[in-house]
Design a protein around this motif. Structure first.
Motif, PDB file in Angstrom:
ATOM      1  N   CYS A   1       0.832  -1.214   0.000  1.00  0.00           N
ATOM      2  CA  CYS A   1       0.000   0.000   0.000  1.00  0.00           C
ATOM      3  C   CYS A   1       0.862   1.258   0.000  1.00  0.00           C
ATOM      4  CB  CYS A   1      -0.927  -0.003   1.211  1.00  0.00           C
ATOM      5  SG  CYS A   1      -2.215  -1.274   1.153  1.00  0.00           S
ATOM      6  N   THR A   2       1.964   1.241   0.757  1.00  0.00           N
ATOM      7  CA  THR A   2       2.850   2.405   0.785  1.00  0.00           C
ATOM      8  C   THR A   2       3.468   2.653  -0.582  1.00  0.00           C
ATOM      9  OG1 THR A   2       3.373   1.992   3.119  1.00  0.00           O
ATOM     10  CG2 THR A   2       4.872   3.413   1.879  1.00  0.00           C
ATOM     11  N   SER A   3       3.948   1.591  -1.224  1.00  0.00           N
ATOM     12  CA  SER A   3       4.547   1.722  -2.545  1.00  0.00           C
ATOM     13  C   SER A   3       3.541   2.245  -3.559  1.00  0.00           C
ATOM     14  CB  SER A   3       5.101   0.369  -2.998  1.00  0.00           C
ATOM     15  OG  SER A   3       5.727   0.473  -4.257  1.00  0.00           O
ATOM     16  N   VAL A   4       2.326   1.682  -3.529  1.00  0.00           N
ATOM     17  CA  VAL A   4       1.282   2.134  -4.461  1.00  0.00           C
ATOM     18  C   VAL A   4       0.900   3.584  -4.178  1.00  0.00           C
ATOM     19  CG1 VAL A   4      -1.117   1.785  -5.161  1.00  0.00           C
ATOM     20  CG2 VAL A   4       0.396  -0.185  -4.879  1.00  0.00           C
ATOM     21  N   ALA A   5       0.813   3.939  -2.902  1.00  0.00           N
ATOM     22  CA  ALA A   5       0.440   5.305  -2.537  1.00  0.00           C
ATOM     23  C   ALA A   5       1.486   6.308  -3.003  1.00  0.00           C
ATOM     24  CB  ALA A   5       0.237   5.403  -1.025  1.00  0.00           C
ATOM     25  N   LEU A   6       2.754   5.982  -2.844  1.00  0.00           N
ATOM     26  CA  LEU A   6       3.813   6.887  -3.296  1.00  0.00           C
ATOM     27  C   LEU A   6       3.787   7.040  -4.817  1.00  0.00           C
ATOM     28  CD1 LEU A   6       6.849   5.884  -1.058  1.00  0.00           C
ATOM     29  CD2 LEU A   6       5.223   7.741  -0.735  1.00  0.00           C
ATOM     30  N   MET A   7       3.598   5.931  -5.515  1.00  0.00           N
ATOM     31  CA  MET A   7       3.535   5.993  -6.970  1.00  0.00           C
ATOM     32  C   MET A   7       2.335   6.813  -7.419  1.00  0.00           C
ATOM     33  SD  MET A   7       4.852   5.021  -9.925  1.00  0.00           S
ATOM     34  CE  MET A   7       5.905   3.583  -9.610  1.00  0.00           C
ATOM     35  N   ALA A   8       1.168   6.513  -6.849  1.00  0.00           N
ATOM     36  CA  ALA A   8      -0.057   7.218  -7.244  1.00  0.00           C
ATOM     37  C   ALA A   8       0.025   8.699  -6.880  1.00  0.00           C
ATOM     38  CB  ALA A   8      -1.267   6.571  -6.577  1.00  0.00           C
ATOM     39  N   GLY A   9       0.558   9.002  -5.707  1.00  0.00           N
ATOM     40  CA  GLY A   9       0.661  10.397  -5.291  1.00  0.00           C
ATOM     41  C   GLY A   9       1.537  11.210  -6.221  1.00  0.00           C
ATOM     42  N   ALA A  10       2.686  10.638  -6.611  1.00  0.00           N
ATOM     43  CA  ALA A  10       3.583  11.356  -7.518  1.00  0.00           C
ATOM     44  C   ALA A  10       2.967  11.524  -8.900  1.00  0.00           C
ATOM     45  CB  ALA A  10       4.912  10.609  -7.617  1.00  0.00           C
ATOM     46  N   LEU A  11       2.314  10.481  -9.393  1.00  0.00           N
ATOM     47  CA  LEU A  11       1.690  10.567 -10.710  1.00  0.00           C
ATOM     48  C   LEU A  11       0.538  11.566 -10.724  1.00  0.00           C
ATOM     49  CD1 LEU A  11       1.677   6.806 -11.799  1.00  0.00           C
ATOM     50  CD2 LEU A  11       3.235   8.619 -12.528  1.00  0.00           C
ATOM     51  N   LEU A  12      -0.246  11.603  -9.645  1.00  0.00           N
ATOM     52  CA  LEU A  12      -1.338  12.570  -9.569  1.00  0.00           C
ATOM     53  C   LEU A  12      -0.797  13.997  -9.505  1.00  0.00           C
ATOM     54  CD1 LEU A  12      -3.816  10.798  -7.107  1.00  0.00           C
ATOM     55  CD2 LEU A  12      -4.178  11.273  -9.543  1.00  0.00           C
ATOM     56  N   LEU A  13       0.272  14.207  -8.749  1.00  0.00           N
ATOM     57  CA  LEU A  13       0.886  15.532  -8.695  1.00  0.00           C
ATOM     58  C   LEU A  13       1.406  15.939 -10.066  1.00  0.00           C
ATOM     59  CD1 LEU A  13       1.914  17.993  -7.127  1.00  0.00           C
ATOM     60  CD2 LEU A  13       4.007  16.680  -6.635  1.00  0.00           C
ATOM     61  N   HIS A  14       2.056  14.996 -10.743  1.00  0.00           N
ATOM     62  CA  HIS A  14       2.576  15.266 -12.083  1.00  0.00           C
ATOM     63  C   HIS A  14       1.438  15.623 -13.037  1.00  0.00           C
ATOM     64  CE1 HIS A  14       4.228  14.416 -16.096  1.00  0.00           C
ATOM     65  NE2 HIS A  14       5.423  14.675 -15.569  1.00  0.00           N
TER      66      HIS A  14
ATOM     67  N   THR B   1      10.454   5.204  -9.471  1.00  0.00           N
ATOM     68  CA  THR B   1      10.399   3.739  -9.582  1.00  0.00           C
ATOM     69  C   THR B   1      11.412   3.072  -8.665  1.00  0.00           C
ATOM     70  OG1 THR B   1      11.849   3.908 -11.539  1.00  0.00           O
ATOM     71  CG2 THR B   1       9.489   3.735 -11.933  1.00  0.00           C
ATOM     72  N   ARG B   2      12.556   3.706  -8.449  1.00  0.00           N
ATOM     73  CA  ARG B   2      13.546   3.140  -7.524  1.00  0.00           C
ATOM     74  C   ARG B   2      12.985   3.091  -6.111  1.00  0.00           C
ATOM     75  NH1 ARG B   2      18.233   5.626  -8.928  1.00  0.00           N
ATOM     76  NH2 ARG B   2      17.627   7.600  -7.977  1.00  0.00           N
ATOM     77  N   ASP B   3      12.372   4.173  -5.660  1.00  0.00           N
ATOM     78  CA  ASP B   3      11.861   4.225  -4.299  1.00  0.00           C
ATOM     79  C   ASP B   3      10.700   3.257  -4.094  1.00  0.00           C
ATOM     80  OD1 ASP B   3      13.695   6.254  -3.944  1.00  0.00           O
ATOM     81  OD2 ASP B   3      12.250   7.821  -4.434  1.00  0.00           O
ATOM     82  N   CYS B   4       9.756   3.239  -5.040  1.00  0.00           N
ATOM     83  CA  CYS B   4       8.609   2.336  -4.911  1.00  0.00           C
ATOM     84  C   CYS B   4       9.047   0.883  -5.012  1.00  0.00           C
ATOM     85  CB  CYS B   4       7.568   2.661  -5.987  1.00  0.00           C
ATOM     86  SG  CYS B   4       6.822   4.300  -5.787  1.00  0.00           S
ATOM     87  N   GLY B   5       9.998   0.607  -5.883  1.00  0.00           N
ATOM     88  CA  GLY B   5      10.509  -0.755  -6.002  1.00  0.00           C
ATOM     89  C   GLY B   5      11.214  -1.213  -4.739  1.00  0.00           C
ATOM     90  N   ALA B   6      12.007  -0.333  -4.131  1.00  0.00           N
ATOM     91  CA  ALA B   6      12.736  -0.699  -2.916  1.00  0.00           C
ATOM     92  C   ALA B   6      11.777  -1.003  -1.773  1.00  0.00           C
ATOM     93  CB  ALA B   6      13.691   0.421  -2.526  1.00  0.00           C
ATOM     94  N   LEU B   7      10.726  -0.199  -1.626  1.00  0.00           N
ATOM     95  CA  LEU B   7       9.773  -0.442  -0.533  1.00  0.00           C
ATOM     96  C   LEU B   7       8.955  -1.705  -0.771  1.00  0.00           C
ATOM     97  CD1 LEU B   7       8.482   3.151   0.310  1.00  0.00           C
ATOM     98  CD2 LEU B   7      10.187   1.765   1.509  1.00  0.00           C
ATOM     99  N   LEU B   8       8.535  -1.923  -2.012  1.00  0.00           N
ATOM    100  CA  LEU B   8       7.818  -3.159  -2.324  1.00  0.00           C
ATOM    101  C   LEU B   8       8.722  -4.365  -2.101  1.00  0.00           C
ATOM    102  CD1 LEU B   8       5.338  -4.620  -3.362  1.00  0.00           C
ATOM    103  CD2 LEU B   8       6.108  -4.160  -5.699  1.00  0.00           C
ATOM    104  N   GLY B   9       9.972  -4.253  -2.514  1.00  0.00           N
ATOM    105  CA  GLY B   9      10.922  -5.336  -2.288  1.00  0.00           C
ATOM    106  C   GLY B   9      11.191  -5.577  -0.822  1.00  0.00           C
TER     107      GLY B   9
END
Length: 345
Positions: free
Chosen positions: A204-217, A255-263
């Motif tokens: 959930c944290t990884s998805v939230a970070l990805m979604a938050g950044a994409l929505l901001l973009h 992608t590095r940050d979300c991948g690291a947290l998911l991993g």
């Protein structure tokens, strides 16, 4: 800001032309800037910290990912020039250009403010220094010994920051802003490390970070903000085209940050409770194997076209980092040493 930028260019020129700017010191400055790379926190510091103390290693990866993600968000909102393109774009040095040069690590493509190297270094190394100093004080009750670690922390931040100015990647005020912000993040985030959280928390944290950044973009793009402006300038003003790399692009950081947290979540799910109970020598062997594996993982050449494929593979690459450090390498060493023990019995 023009005066601040001009002062930063003057400092970079002074560093490059000064006694520590000769050919013999260029490699030192580039080594320092590589040590401050957010990627180094995940590929070098995380394996070492996890081998010595598992909870500290998890904290390093957690703080590195969150601080770099926040740095990306701040860069999108604050923009920020970089010296290597501002010198030409400003039009102030047409008659008397500064005597400065670029390097292979200069041409990063994201906005310049605040410095990601300084911010992530300040946050991550605070975790390591604070935990180590606390441990030493509990064992020795020596304030002097503990204080030396904090002094080394400040010296390291200064060295990394000056290296960023030296190679024309940042202005001094961007380094200072990144260092202060990173220090605050290190203090705050190190107290909220998810040591015992389940896999779903990391997903959930990884998805939230990805979604938050994409929505901001998407939101900034919708109101007319061109978030690719820095990439165009980097390509235009970099001394050598091959120095502009996709792994320095803003979405690579995401992608590095979300991948690291998911991993991290997957590794904690697959590893045995409490981690692998390895004695000191097998732990050193595990660190050596993990470092070797991560070296080759990092060297894997990824196709840059289409960009979606590159970012997808980049995500997978950093999902693998915690697996190698926390599951595969120690699991292999545990299996080999356990078999040896059985044979001796």
């Amino acid at each position: 800001m023009e005066a601040v930028h001009r002062h930063g260019v003057w400092l970079a020129e002074s560093l490059q032309r000064g006694p520590l700017g000769g050919p013999g010191y260029e490699r030192l400055w580039q080594t320092l800037t590589h040590m401050g790379d957010p990627k180094a926190s995940m590929l070098l510091l995380f394996p070492l910290a996890y081998t010595v103390h598992g909870r500290t290693g998890v904290a390093v990866l957690w703080v590195a990912a969150l601080s770099e993600w926040l740095n990306l968000v701040l860069k999108w909102m604050l923009f920020g020039e970089r010296p290597f393109w501002w010198i030409s774009e400003s039009g102030l040095y047409l008659q008397n250009p500064p005597e400065v040069q670029q390097f292979a690590s200069t041409c990063e493509t994201g906005p310049g403010s605040p410095s990601g190297h300084a911010m992530v270094t300040a946050a991550v190394w605070w975790v390591v220094v604070f935990n180590t100093a606390s441990y030493l004080y509990r064992r020795t009750h020596s304030l002097l010994l503990s204080s030396l670690l904090y002094i080394l922390y400040v010296v390291m931040l200064a060295a990394v920051g000056l290296s960023r100015v030296f190679i024309l990647a940042h202005f001094p005020h961007q380094v200072l802003a990144g260092s202060v912000t990173g220090f605050i993040l290190g203090v705050v985030l190190s107290r909220r490390v998810p040591h015992g959280r389940p896999l779903v928390f990391f997903v959930c944290t990884s998805v939230a970070l990805m979604a938050g950044a994409l929505l901001l973009h998407a939101g900034l793009s919708a109101v007319g903000v061109d978030l690719s402006w820095s990439i165009a300038l980097a390509r235009k003003r970099c001394a050598r085209p091959e120095w502009v790399r996709m792994d320095t692009a803003p979405f690579s950081s995401l992608t590095r940050d979300c991948g690291a947290l998911l991993g991290l979540g997957l590794a904690r799910y697959w590893a045995p409770p409490g981690g692998w109970a390895l004695p000191r020598a097998p732990r050193a062997l595990s660190l050596a194997l993990a470092s070797l594996a991560l070296y080759h993982v990092n060297r894997l050449a990824l196709p840059v076209r289409p960009p979606g494929l590159f970012y997808g593979l980049f995500l997978v690459k950093f999902i693998m980092v915690p697996q190698v450090v926390m599951v595969l390498a120690p699991g292999l060493v545990h299996m080999l040493t356990h078999r040896d023990g059985k044979k001796r019995d």
